[in-house]
Design a protein around this motif. Structure first.
Motif, PDB file in Angstrom:
ATOM      1  N   LEU A   1     -19.087  -6.247 -35.804  1.00 51.61           N
ATOM      2  CA  LEU A   1     -19.939  -5.963 -34.652  1.00 51.61           C
ATOM      3  C   LEU A   1     -19.862  -4.470 -34.383  1.00 51.61           C
ATOM      4  O   LEU A   1     -18.760  -3.901 -34.303  1.00 51.61           O
ATOM      5  CB  LEU A   1     -19.484  -6.747 -33.415  1.00 51.61           C
ATOM      6  CG  LEU A   1     -19.735  -8.259 -33.423  1.00 51.61           C
ATOM      7  CD1 LEU A   1     -18.974  -8.925 -32.294  1.00 51.61           C
ATOM      8  CD2 LEU A   1     -21.224  -8.560 -33.293  1.00 51.61           C
ATOM      9  N   ARG A   2     -21.006  -3.832 -34.244  1.00 50.56           N
ATOM     10  CA  ARG A   2     -21.064  -2.398 -33.978  1.00 50.56           C
ATOM     11  C   ARG A   2     -22.005  -2.167 -32.815  1.00 50.56           C
ATOM     12  O   ARG A   2     -23.211  -2.353 -32.951  1.00 50.56           O
ATOM     13  CB  ARG A   2     -21.520  -1.639 -35.228  1.00 50.56           C
ATOM     14  CG  ARG A   2     -20.560  -1.801 -36.404  1.00 50.56           C
ATOM     15  CD  ARG A   2     -21.127  -1.273 -37.698  1.00 50.56           C
ATOM     16  NE  ARG A   2     -20.235  -1.607 -38.810  1.00 50.56           N
ATOM     17  CZ  ARG A   2     -20.593  -1.581 -40.093  1.00 50.56           C
ATOM     18  NH1 ARG A   2     -21.819  -1.202 -40.423  1.00 50.56           N
ATOM     19  NH2 ARG A   2     -19.730  -1.907 -41.041  1.00 50.56           N
ATOM     20  N   ASP A   3     -21.419  -1.819 -31.671  1.00 50.77           N
ATOM     21  CA  ASP A   3     -22.173  -1.646 -30.431  1.00 50.77           C
ATOM     22  C   ASP A   3     -23.019  -2.889 -30.131  1.00 50.77           C
ATOM     23  O   ASP A   3     -24.171  -2.799 -29.717  1.00 50.77           O
ATOM     24  CB  ASP A   3     -23.064  -0.406 -30.508  1.00 50.77           C
ATOM     25  CG  ASP A   3     -23.574   0.015 -29.126  1.00 50.77           C
ATOM     26  OD1 ASP A   3     -22.909  -0.328 -28.123  1.00 50.77           O
ATOM     27  OD2 ASP A   3     -24.636   0.660 -29.053  1.00 50.77           O
ATOM     28  N   GLY A   4     -22.418  -4.056 -30.369  1.00 51.34           N
ATOM     29  CA  GLY A   4     -23.083  -5.325 -30.076  1.00 51.34           C
ATOM     30  C   GLY A   4     -23.930  -5.873 -31.199  1.00 51.34           C
ATOM     31  O   GLY A   4     -24.293  -7.053 -31.181  1.00 51.34           O
TER      32      GLY A   4
ATOM     33  N   GLY B   1     -17.737  -5.151 -19.125  1.00 53.85           N
ATOM     34  CA  GLY B   1     -16.936  -4.053 -19.653  1.00 53.85           C
ATOM     35  C   GLY B   1     -16.229  -4.375 -20.955  1.00 53.85           C
ATOM     36  O   GLY B   1     -15.257  -3.725 -21.327  1.00 53.85           O
ATOM     37  N   ALA B   2     -16.707  -5.405 -21.668  1.00 52.45           N
ATOM     38  CA  ALA B   2     -16.057  -5.821 -22.914  1.00 52.45           C
ATOM     39  C   ALA B   2     -16.446  -4.875 -24.052  1.00 52.45           C
ATOM     40  O   ALA B   2     -17.531  -4.291 -24.059  1.00 52.45           O
ATOM     41  CB  ALA B   2     -16.456  -7.252 -23.261  1.00 52.45           C
ATOM     42  N   SER B   3     -15.539  -4.744 -25.019  1.00 52.91           N
ATOM     43  CA  SER B   3     -15.849  -3.954 -26.207  1.00 52.91           C
ATOM     44  C   SER B   3     -16.881  -4.694 -27.047  1.00 52.91           C
ATOM     45  O   SER B   3     -16.783  -5.904 -27.254  1.00 52.91           O
ATOM     46  CB  SER B   3     -14.585  -3.724 -27.033  1.00 52.91           C
ATOM     47  OG  SER B   3     -14.911  -3.127 -28.280  1.00 52.91           O
ATOM     48  N   ARG B   4     -17.857  -3.972 -27.539  1.00 52.90           N
ATOM     49  CA  ARG B   4     -18.893  -4.589 -28.368  1.00 52.90           C
ATOM     50  C   ARG B   4     -18.735  -4.221 -29.824  1.00 52.90           C
ATOM     51  O   ARG B   4     -19.676  -4.308 -30.608  1.00 52.90           O
ATOM     52  CB  ARG B   4     -20.271  -4.197 -27.844  1.00 52.90           C
ATOM     53  CG  ARG B   4     -20.509  -4.765 -26.441  1.00 52.90           C
ATOM     54  CD  ARG B   4     -21.914  -4.649 -25.999  1.00 52.90           C
ATOM     55  NE  ARG B   4     -22.033  -5.154 -24.632  1.00 52.90           N
ATOM     56  CZ  ARG B   4     -22.834  -4.651 -23.712  1.00 52.90           C
ATOM     57  NH1 ARG B   4     -23.599  -3.631 -24.014  1.00 52.90           N
ATOM     58  NH2 ARG B   4     -22.874  -5.164 -22.504  1.00 52.90           N
ATOM     59  N   ASP B   5     -17.533  -3.804 -30.176  1.00 51.38           N
ATOM     60  CA  ASP B   5     -17.228  -3.466 -31.563  1.00 51.38           C
ATOM     61  C   ASP B   5     -16.169  -4.412 -32.107  1.00 51.38           C
ATOM     62  O   ASP B   5     -15.244  -4.807 -31.389  1.00 51.38           O
ATOM     63  CB  ASP B   5     -16.725  -2.022 -31.668  1.00 51.38           C
ATOM     64  CG  ASP B   5     -17.804  -1.007 -31.320  1.00 51.38           C
ATOM     65  OD1 ASP B   5     -18.925  -1.130 -31.839  1.00 51.38           O
ATOM     66  OD2 ASP B   5     -17.521  -0.115 -30.508  1.00 51.38           O
ATOM     67  N   TRP B   6     -16.323  -4.780 -33.371  1.00 53.02           N
ATOM     68  CA  TRP B   6     -15.347  -5.627 -34.055  1.00 53.02           C
ATOM     69  C   TRP B   6     -15.245  -5.126 -35.491  1.00 53.02           C
ATOM     70  O   TRP B   6     -16.250  -5.010 -36.177  1.00 53.02           O
ATOM     71  CB  TRP B   6     -15.775  -7.093 -34.024  1.00 53.02           C
ATOM     72  CG  TRP B   6     -14.782  -8.011 -34.673  1.00 53.02           C
ATOM     73  CD1 TRP B   6     -14.870  -8.574 -35.910  1.00 53.02           C
ATOM     74  CD2 TRP B   6     -13.552  -8.448 -34.130  1.00 53.02           C
ATOM     75  NE1 TRP B   6     -13.771  -9.340 -36.175  1.00 53.02           N
ATOM     76  CE2 TRP B   6     -12.927  -9.277 -35.090  1.00 53.02           C
ATOM     77  CE3 TRP B   6     -12.893  -8.217 -32.922  1.00 53.02           C
ATOM     78  CZ2 TRP B   6     -11.695  -9.877 -34.889  1.00 53.02           C
ATOM     79  CZ3 TRP B   6     -11.663  -8.822 -32.715  1.00 53.02           C
ATOM     80  CH2 TRP B   6     -11.086  -9.638 -33.690  1.00 53.02           C
ATOM     81  N   PRO B   7     -14.039  -4.804 -35.945  1.00 54.23           N
ATOM     82  CA  PRO B   7     -13.906  -4.270 -37.311  1.00 54.23           C
ATOM     83  C   PRO B   7     -14.308  -5.307 -38.346  1.00 54.23           C
ATOM     84  O   PRO B   7     -14.167  -6.512 -38.129  1.00 54.23           O
ATOM     85  CB  PRO B   7     -12.407  -3.948 -37.408  1.00 54.23           C
ATOM     86  CG  PRO B   7     -11.757  -4.837 -36.392  1.00 54.23           C
ATOM     87  CD  PRO B   7     -12.732  -4.957 -35.270  1.00 54.23           C
TER      88      PRO B   7
END
Length: 234
Positions: free
Chosen positions: A108-111, A163-169
Protein backbone atom coordinates in the motif's frame (compact mmCIF):
# COMPACT_ATOMS: atom_id res chain seq x y z
CA UNK A 1 -39.12 -56.41 37.03
CA UNK A 2 -40.23 -53.04 35.63
CA UNK A 3 -39.55 -52.87 31.88
CA UNK A 4 -41.64 -49.76 31.10
CA UNK A 5 -39.77 -47.05 29.16
CA UNK A 6 -38.50 -44.07 31.12
CA UNK A 7 -39.94 -40.60 30.60
CA UNK A 8 -36.73 -39.59 28.80
CA UNK A 9 -36.93 -42.44 26.31
CA UNK A 10 -40.61 -41.67 25.72
CA UNK A 11 -39.79 -38.02 25.09
CA UNK A 12 -37.00 -38.96 22.69
CA UNK A 13 -39.29 -41.33 20.83
CA UNK A 14 -42.11 -38.79 20.60
CA UNK A 15 -39.81 -36.01 19.41
CA UNK A 16 -37.41 -37.93 17.18
CA UNK A 17 -38.56 -36.10 14.05
CA UNK A 18 -37.92 -32.69 15.61
CA UNK A 19 -34.56 -33.82 16.98
CA UNK A 20 -33.55 -35.12 13.56
CA UNK A 21 -34.47 -31.73 12.09
CA UNK A 22 -32.35 -29.91 14.69
CA UNK A 23 -29.40 -32.20 13.98
CA UNK A 24 -29.69 -31.69 10.23
CA UNK A 25 -30.08 -27.94 10.72
CA UNK A 26 -26.99 -27.82 12.93
CA UNK A 27 -24.93 -29.82 10.45
CA UNK A 28 -26.05 -27.54 7.64
CA UNK A 29 -24.93 -24.42 9.55
CA UNK A 30 -21.56 -25.89 10.50
CA UNK A 31 -20.76 -27.58 7.19
CA UNK A 32 -22.80 -26.19 4.28
CA UNK A 33 -24.32 -22.73 4.75
CA UNK A 34 -24.30 -20.15 7.49
CA UNK A 35 -25.36 -16.59 8.21
CA UNK A 36 -23.27 -14.08 10.08
CA UNK A 37 -24.19 -10.71 11.60
CA UNK A 38 -21.94 -7.73 10.86
CA UNK A 39 -21.12 -6.01 14.18
CA UNK A 40 -18.54 -3.45 13.00
CA UNK A 41 -17.83 -1.03 10.17
CA UNK A 42 -14.60 -2.60 8.88
CA UNK A 43 -16.21 -3.53 5.55
CA UNK A 44 -18.08 -0.27 4.96
CA UNK A 45 -19.46 0.75 2.56
CA UNK A 46 -19.91 -2.78 1.17
CA UNK A 47 -21.27 -4.13 4.46
CA UNK A 48 -22.85 -2.13 7.25
CA UNK A 49 -23.39 -2.76 10.93
CA UNK A 50 -26.64 -4.70 11.26
CA UNK A 51 -26.30 -6.59 7.97
CA UNK A 52 -26.76 -10.35 8.08
CA UNK A 53 -24.70 -12.07 5.38
CA UNK A 54 -25.26 -15.45 3.81
CA UNK A 55 -22.08 -17.56 3.77
CA UNK A 56 -21.41 -20.54 1.51
CA UNK A 57 -19.30 -22.86 3.67
CA UNK A 58 -18.54 -25.26 0.83
CA UNK A 59 -17.29 -22.60 -1.60
CA UNK A 60 -13.68 -23.69 -1.02
CA UNK A 61 -13.66 -26.83 1.15
CA UNK A 62 -15.94 -29.52 2.47
CA UNK A 63 -14.89 -29.77 6.12
CA UNK A 64 -15.58 -32.05 9.03
CA UNK A 65 -18.26 -30.13 10.99
CA UNK A 66 -16.91 -27.94 13.82
CA UNK A 67 -13.29 -28.41 12.67
CA UNK A 68 -10.78 -26.96 10.19
CA UNK A 69 -10.18 -30.41 8.69
CA UNK A 70 -10.83 -30.38 4.95
CA UNK A 71 -12.25 -33.53 3.38
CA UNK A 72 -12.34 -32.13 -0.14
CA UNK A 73 -11.32 -28.90 -1.85
CA UNK A 74 -14.34 -27.64 -3.78
CA UNK A 75 -13.03 -24.37 -5.20
CA UNK A 76 -10.19 -21.88 -5.25
CA UNK A 77 -10.41 -18.62 -3.27
CA UNK A 78 -10.24 -15.73 -5.72
CA UNK A 79 -9.01 -12.17 -5.44
CA UNK A 80 -12.00 -9.97 -4.63
CA UNK A 81 -13.97 -12.62 -2.72
CA UNK A 82 -15.53 -11.48 0.54
CA UNK A 83 -14.81 -14.27 3.02
CA UNK A 84 -15.35 -15.22 6.64
CA UNK A 85 -12.42 -16.77 8.47
CA UNK A 86 -10.92 -17.38 11.89
CA UNK A 87 -8.23 -14.87 12.84
CA UNK A 88 -4.80 -16.53 12.95
CA UNK A 89 -4.04 -14.30 15.92
CA UNK A 90 -6.85 -15.16 18.36
CA UNK A 91 -9.49 -17.24 16.53
CA UNK A 92 -12.03 -14.41 16.30
CA UNK A 93 -14.37 -14.78 13.33
CA UNK A 94 -13.76 -11.97 10.84
CA UNK A 95 -15.05 -10.96 7.43
CA UNK A 96 -12.76 -9.23 4.91
CA UNK A 97 -11.95 -9.15 1.21
CA UNK A 98 -9.18 -11.26 -0.37
CA UNK A 99 -6.72 -8.94 -2.13
CA UNK A 100 -3.65 -11.17 -2.24
CA UNK A 101 -3.30 -14.78 -3.41
CA UNK A 102 -0.43 -17.17 -2.62
CA UNK A 103 2.76 -15.83 -4.21
CA UNK A 104 1.43 -12.28 -4.70
CA UNK A 105 3.45 -9.25 -3.62
CA UNK A 106 1.14 -6.81 -1.80
CA UNK A 107 1.87 -3.19 -0.89
CA UNK A 108 0.00 0.00 0.00
CA UNK A 109 1.42 3.38 -1.00
CA UNK A 110 -0.50 6.41 0.20
CA UNK A 111 -3.63 4.24 0.26
CA UNK A 112 -3.17 2.85 -3.24
CA UNK A 113 -3.13 -0.95 -3.42
CA UNK A 114 -0.24 -2.46 -5.39
CA UNK A 115 -0.28 -6.10 -6.49
CA UNK A 116 2.85 -7.59 -8.05
CA UNK A 117 4.21 -4.15 -8.86
CA UNK A 118 1.02 -2.89 -10.50
CA UNK A 119 -1.18 -0.20 -8.96
CA UNK A 120 -4.93 -0.68 -8.63
CA UNK A 121 -7.17 1.70 -10.57
CA UNK A 122 -9.59 4.08 -8.83
CA UNK A 123 -12.65 6.06 -9.85
CA UNK A 124 -12.74 9.79 -8.95
CA UNK A 125 -12.78 10.30 -5.17
CA UNK A 126 -16.03 11.36 -3.51
CA UNK A 127 -16.27 13.01 -0.08
CA UNK A 128 -19.21 12.17 2.15
CA UNK A 129 -20.28 12.02 5.78
CA UNK A 130 -19.84 8.63 7.45
CA UNK A 131 -21.82 7.61 10.54
CA UNK A 132 -19.23 6.26 12.99
CA UNK A 133 -21.56 5.80 15.98
CA UNK A 134 -25.09 6.94 16.83
CA UNK A 135 -25.03 10.71 16.33
CA UNK A 136 -21.32 10.79 15.35
CA UNK A 137 -20.61 11.68 11.70
CA UNK A 138 -17.06 11.98 10.32
CA UNK A 139 -15.61 12.87 6.94
CA UNK A 140 -14.97 9.97 4.59
CA UNK A 141 -13.50 9.57 1.12
CA UNK A 142 -15.05 6.90 -1.07
CA UNK A 143 -14.27 5.45 -4.48
CA UNK A 144 -14.40 2.31 -6.60
CA UNK A 145 -11.24 0.17 -6.63
CA UNK A 146 -10.28 -2.19 -9.44
CA UNK A 147 -7.46 -4.26 -8.01
CA UNK A 148 -6.24 -5.79 -11.30
CA UNK A 149 -7.19 -5.35 -14.99
CA UNK A 150 -10.41 -7.22 -15.70
CA UNK A 151 -11.34 -7.54 -12.01
CA UNK A 152 -14.77 -6.36 -10.89
CA UNK A 153 -14.51 -2.97 -9.14
CA UNK A 154 -15.76 -2.66 -5.56
CA UNK A 155 -16.31 0.20 -3.14
CA UNK A 156 -13.64 1.25 -0.64
CA UNK A 157 -13.28 4.23 1.64
CA UNK A 158 -10.83 6.08 3.90
CA UNK A 159 -11.45 8.09 7.07
CA UNK A 160 -9.06 11.09 7.15
CA UNK A 161 -9.71 11.73 10.86
CA UNK A 162 -8.46 8.27 11.78
CA UNK A 163 -4.88 9.38 11.22
CA UNK A 164 -3.90 5.85 10.17
CA UNK A 165 -0.84 5.17 8.04
CA UNK A 166 -1.77 4.42 4.45
CA UNK A 167 1.52 2.78 3.62
CA UNK A 168 2.38 -0.91 3.88
CA UNK A 169 5.74 -2.35 2.81
CA UNK A 170 5.68 -4.89 0.01
CA UNK A 171 4.84 -8.29 1.49
CA UNK A 172 5.06 -11.69 -0.19
CA UNK A 173 1.96 -13.78 0.50
CA UNK A 174 3.16 -17.26 1.61
CA UNK A 175 2.06 -20.42 -0.15
CA UNK A 176 -1.35 -21.56 1.07
CA UNK A 177 -2.15 -18.12 2.54
CA UNK A 178 -4.29 -15.12 1.59
CA UNK A 179 -3.88 -11.38 2.26
CA UNK A 180 -7.08 -9.77 3.56
CA UNK A 181 -8.12 -6.11 3.63
CA UNK A 182 -11.30 -4.46 4.89
CA UNK A 183 -13.02 -2.14 2.43
CA UNK A 184 -13.00 0.52 5.18
CA UNK A 185 -9.23 0.88 4.87
CA UNK A 186 -8.61 3.17 7.87
CA UNK A 187 -10.82 1.16 10.23
CA UNK A 188 -10.05 -2.53 9.72
CA UNK A 189 -7.98 -5.07 11.68
CA UNK A 190 -6.95 -7.14 8.67
CA UNK A 191 -3.77 -8.81 7.36
CA UNK A 192 -1.83 -5.64 8.12
CA UNK A 193 -2.34 -6.56 11.80
CA UNK A 194 -3.08 -10.30 11.93
CA UNK A 195 -0.88 -11.41 9.03
CA UNK A 196 -1.82 -13.50 5.97
CA UNK A 197 -4.56 -16.06 6.62
CA UNK A 198 -3.92 -19.77 5.96
CA UNK A 199 -6.49 -21.50 3.78
CA UNK A 200 -7.45 -23.93 6.54
CA UNK A 201 -8.86 -20.99 8.55
CA UNK A 202 -11.21 -19.87 5.74
CA UNK A 203 -14.81 -20.58 6.73
CA UNK A 204 -16.65 -19.66 3.55
CA UNK A 205 -17.53 -17.07 0.96
CA UNK A 206 -20.09 -14.39 1.79
CA UNK A 207 -22.15 -13.70 -1.31
CA UNK A 208 -25.35 -11.89 -0.27
CA UNK A 209 -26.84 -9.67 2.42
CA UNK A 210 -29.62 -11.86 3.75
CA UNK A 211 -31.30 -9.11 5.81
CA UNK A 212 -30.34 -5.81 7.42
CA UNK A 213 -31.29 -3.66 10.42
CA UNK A 214 -30.27 -0.03 10.85
CA UNK A 215 -28.11 -0.58 13.94
CA UNK A 216 -26.72 2.97 14.16
CA UNK A 217 -29.80 4.93 13.16
CA UNK A 218 -28.31 5.99 9.83
CA UNK A 219 -31.75 6.78 8.43
CA UNK A 220 -32.99 8.49 11.57
CA UNK A 221 -34.42 5.56 13.56
CA UNK A 222 -32.40 2.68 14.99
CA UNK A 223 -33.19 -1.01 14.39
CA UNK A 224 -35.59 -0.45 11.51
CA UNK A 225 -35.26 -2.90 8.61
CA UNK A 226 -33.27 -1.68 5.60
CA UNK A 227 -35.33 -3.49 3.00
CA UNK A 228 -33.26 -2.08 0.13
CA UNK A 229 -30.30 -4.15 1.40
CA UNK A 230 -32.21 -7.46 1.64
CA UNK A 231 -30.74 -10.08 -0.73
CA UNK A 232 -28.17 -7.60 -2.07
CA UNK A 233 -25.25 -9.38 -3.80
CA UNK A 234 -21.69 -8.67 -2.68
Amino acid sequence: MNTSPTSLSLWLRDNRGFLAFLLAFGLMRTAIADWNPIPSGSMRPTLKEGDMVLVNRVAYDLKVPLTDVSLLQTGAPARGDVVTFSSPRDGTRLIKRIVGLPGDRIALRDGVLWINGQAAQYAPLQRHGELLAPGVVVDAIGTQEQSTPGAAPHAVQWLPQAGASRDWPETLVPEGHYFMLGDNRDNSADSRFIGPVPRRLLIGRAHRVLASLDMLGEDGSRWLPRFERFWQPL
